[in-house]
Design a protein around this motif. Sequence first.
Motif, mmCIF file in Angstrom:
data_model
loop_
_atom_site.group_PDB
_atom_site.id
_atom_site.type_symbol
_atom_site.label_atom_id
_atom_site.label_comp_id
_atom_site.label_asym_id
_atom_site.label_seq_id
_atom_site.Cartn_x
_atom_site.Cartn_y
_atom_site.Cartn_z
ATOM 1 N N TRP A 1 0.770 -1.391 -0.091
ATOM 2 C CA TRP A 1 -0.031 -0.174 -0.216
ATOM 3 C C TRP A 1 0.973 1.227 0.044
ATOM 4 N N HIS A 2 1.955 1.157 0.868
ATOM 5 C CA HIS A 2 2.772 2.319 1.176
ATOM 6 C C HIS A 2 3.583 2.638 -0.220
ATOM 7 N N ILE A 3 3.982 1.602 -0.839
ATOM 8 C CA ILE A 3 4.819 1.849 -1.942
ATOM 9 C C ILE A 3 3.990 2.664 -3.216
ATOM 10 N N LEU A 4 2.924 1.680 -3.412
ATOM 11 C CA LEU A 4 1.858 2.242 -4.680
ATOM 12 C C LEU A 4 1.316 3.598 -4.253
ATOM 13 N N THR A 5 0.966 4.003 -3.054
ATOM 14 C CA THR A 5 0.339 5.283 -2.779
ATOM 15 C C THR A 5 1.512 6.452 -2.924
ATOM 16 N N TYR A 6 2.578 6.082 -2.584
ATOM 17 C CA TYR A 6 3.841 7.037 -2.729
ATOM 18 C C TYR A 6 3.973 7.399 -4.090
ATOM 19 N N LYS A 7 4.189 6.102 -5.123
ATOM 20 C CA LYS A 7 4.377 6.452 -6.247
ATOM 21 C C LYS A 7 3.019 7.134 -6.999
ATOM 22 N N TRP A 8 1.944 7.019 -6.608
ATOM 23 C CA TRP A 8 0.800 7.756 -6.956
ATOM 24 C C TRP A 8 1.034 9.436 -6.667
ATOM 25 N N LEU A 9 1.531 9.677 -5.468
ATOM 26 C CA LEU A 9 1.590 10.871 -5.102
ATOM 27 C C LEU A 9 2.621 11.723 -5.789
ATOM 28 N N CYS A 10 3.745 10.848 -6.079
ATOM 29 C CA CYS A 10 4.995 11.429 -7.003
ATOM 30 C C CYS A 10 4.314 11.736 -8.330
ATOM 31 N N ASP A 11 3.506 10.998 -9.197
ATOM 32 C CA ASP A 11 3.033 11.112 -10.236
ATOM 33 C C ASP A 11 1.935 12.354 -10.449
ATOM 34 N N VAL A 12 1.074 12.258 -9.300
ATOM 35 C CA VAL A 12 0.495 13.505 -9.315
ATOM 36 C C VAL A 12 1.028 14.935 -9.058
ATOM 37 N N LEU A 13 2.385 14.895 -8.578
ATOM 38 C CA LEU A 13 3.235 16.043 -8.264
ATOM 39 C C LEU A 13 3.695 16.516 -9.474
ATOM 40 N N ALA A 14 4.114 15.222 -10.371
ATOM 41 C CA ALA A 14 4.840 15.268 -11.908
ATOM 42 C C ALA A 14 3.767 16.171 -12.750
ATOM 43 N N THR A 15 2.456 15.597 -12.683
ATOM 44 C CA THR A 15 1.405 16.358 -13.587
ATOM 45 C C THR A 15 1.092 17.589 -13.123
ATOM 46 N N ARG A 16 1.332 17.830 -11.845
ATOM 47 C CA ARG A 16 1.051 19.183 -11.490
ATOM 48 C C ARG A 16 1.961 20.428 -11.869
ATOM 49 N N LEU A 17 3.177 19.661 -12.087
ATOM 50 C CA LEU A 17 4.477 20.643 -12.470
ATOM 51 C C LEU A 17 4.641 20.476 -13.970
ATOM 52 N N LYS A 18 3.772 19.912 -14.608
ATOM 53 C CA LYS A 18 3.642 19.654 -16.399
ATOM 54 C C LYS A 18 4.591 18.979 -16.686
ATOM 55 N N CYS A 19 4.847 17.764 -15.696
ATOM 56 C CA CYS A 19 6.028 16.770 -16.386
ATOM 57 C C CYS A 19 4.864 15.264 -16.551
ATOM 58 N N ALA A 20 5.441 14.342 -17.266
ATOM 59 C CA ALA A 20 4.819 13.249 -17.448
ATOM 60 C C ALA A 20 4.921 12.375 -16.217
ATOM 61 N N ALA A 21 3.894 11.572 -15.998
ATOM 62 C CA ALA A 21 3.568 10.440 -15.043
ATOM 63 C C ALA A 21 4.889 9.486 -15.040
ATOM 64 N N ARG A 22 5.671 9.360 -14.212
ATOM 65 C CA ARG A 22 6.918 8.552 -14.272
ATOM 66 C C ARG A 22 6.484 6.838 -14.041
ATOM 67 N N PHE A 23 5.867 7.133 -12.844
ATOM 68 C CA PHE A 23 5.498 5.391 -12.387
ATOM 69 C C PHE A 23 4.501 4.688 -12.895
ATOM 70 N N ASN A 24 3.325 5.534 -13.168
ATOM 71 C CA ASN A 24 2.192 5.062 -13.541
ATOM 72 C C ASN A 24 1.918 5.509 -14.857
ATOM 73 N N PRO A 25 2.667 5.511 -16.025
ATOM 74 C CA PRO A 25 2.177 6.011 -17.245
ATOM 75 C C PRO A 25 0.822 5.591 -17.809
ATOM 76 N N ASP A 26 0.417 4.508 -17.385
ATOM 77 C CA ASP A 26 -0.830 3.797 -17.869
ATOM 78 C C ASP A 26 -2.249 4.449 -17.282
ATOM 79 N N TYR A 27 -1.912 5.412 -16.279
ATOM 80 C CA TYR A 27 -3.044 6.238 -15.651
ATOM 81 C C TYR A 27 -2.891 7.820 -15.869
ATOM 82 N N SER A 28 -1.994 7.877 -16.760
ATOM 83 C CA SER A 28 -1.598 9.105 -17.215
ATOM 84 C C SER A 28 -2.930 10.457 -17.402
ATOM 85 N N GLU A 29 -4.167 9.878 -18.287
ATOM 86 C CA GLU A 29 -5.157 10.595 -17.967
ATOM 87 C C GLU A 29 -5.754 11.052 -16.682
ATOM 88 N N ALA A 30 -5.937 10.529 -15.781
ATOM 89 C CA ALA A 30 -6.364 10.518 -14.712
ATOM 90 C C ALA A 30 -5.436 11.178 -13.671
#
Length: 332
Positions: free
Chosen positions: A249-278
Amino acid sequence: MSALYPWLVRPWQHLLNNKARPAQALLISGSAGIGKSALAYAWAQTLLCEAPRPDGDACNECGACHWFKAGTHPDFRLLTLQEKENKDGETTLATGIDVEQARETVDFVRSSAYRAGRRVVLVEPADALNVAAANALLKVLEEPPLNTTFLLVSDQPRRLLPTVRSRCTRLDVGLPPQEDALRWLRDQQLDNAEEMLALASGAPLAAVKCLEEGGLTVRKDLFQVLSKPSSLDPVMRADTWKNLNPRVWHILTYKWLCDVLATRLKCAARFNPDYSEALLKLGKHVDLARLLALSKAHVEQGRYVMHPLNRQLQLETWLIQYRQLFIEDEKT
Ligand SMILES: [Zn+2]
């Protein structure tokens, strides 16, 4: 050492090349899930072996090697987190290595060796030494008794007291090249090797563990929920999620938060590119300051994730905070 993971050949060779004058305190550091512990154990056995091979490696046949593998070598000590029972009668791990354990270790290295003269102490995870324990060990790390070797293993060496770190020779073990890690994972007959390796940030043993613990199924369930924070019910969700493996749970949610941050900063999702749209949608509406605060707290929490006082409450709190990351947007 034939059984060692293929990507550890270089650090292993480095140790063997310096075997004539081994570091008295060696800090083996690097990401979780790359085999640092296996490397430390192999090195301990090699130091204790009484009939080493011409290249310096352990023979695997002498009495010392047999005792070591059976976990009964009298000149080897493991200083680690102790198991204890909580008030519900469940066995959990202590959150730190305490001073009593450290004092016993000091007594051990100051007594005379039983066998050929060398003693080895393995401290793992070394970053779990509490301040008093670290200070108690410091004396023997500063002036180690003759023929005594300390092996400290840590995923987070920065958490060690600087005074302890400065007494140690560092051996930093890097992530294996992706191709090597994938080849090894496929040799283990693992499905979804690429996805799992990405999920585990390139650490092959962490990938295996994640898969064994049902990482991919959990991932799908979690991300469906996290994609729609406005319809998230923290109490109900915490109740379903409390039975998931906390580390996964911890690993998955951490990477999710990292990806939310990446998209907030207008970068591509790094860990979960298959969820890019969301993730892109979330990134547009997330409150940056709150996201950074939650991410920081999340990293801190990782240390205690396997033994929370109240898992349900911990998850509810996290989910409420997660939902609030996006709440301002819903008002507009
Ligand atoms: Zn041997």
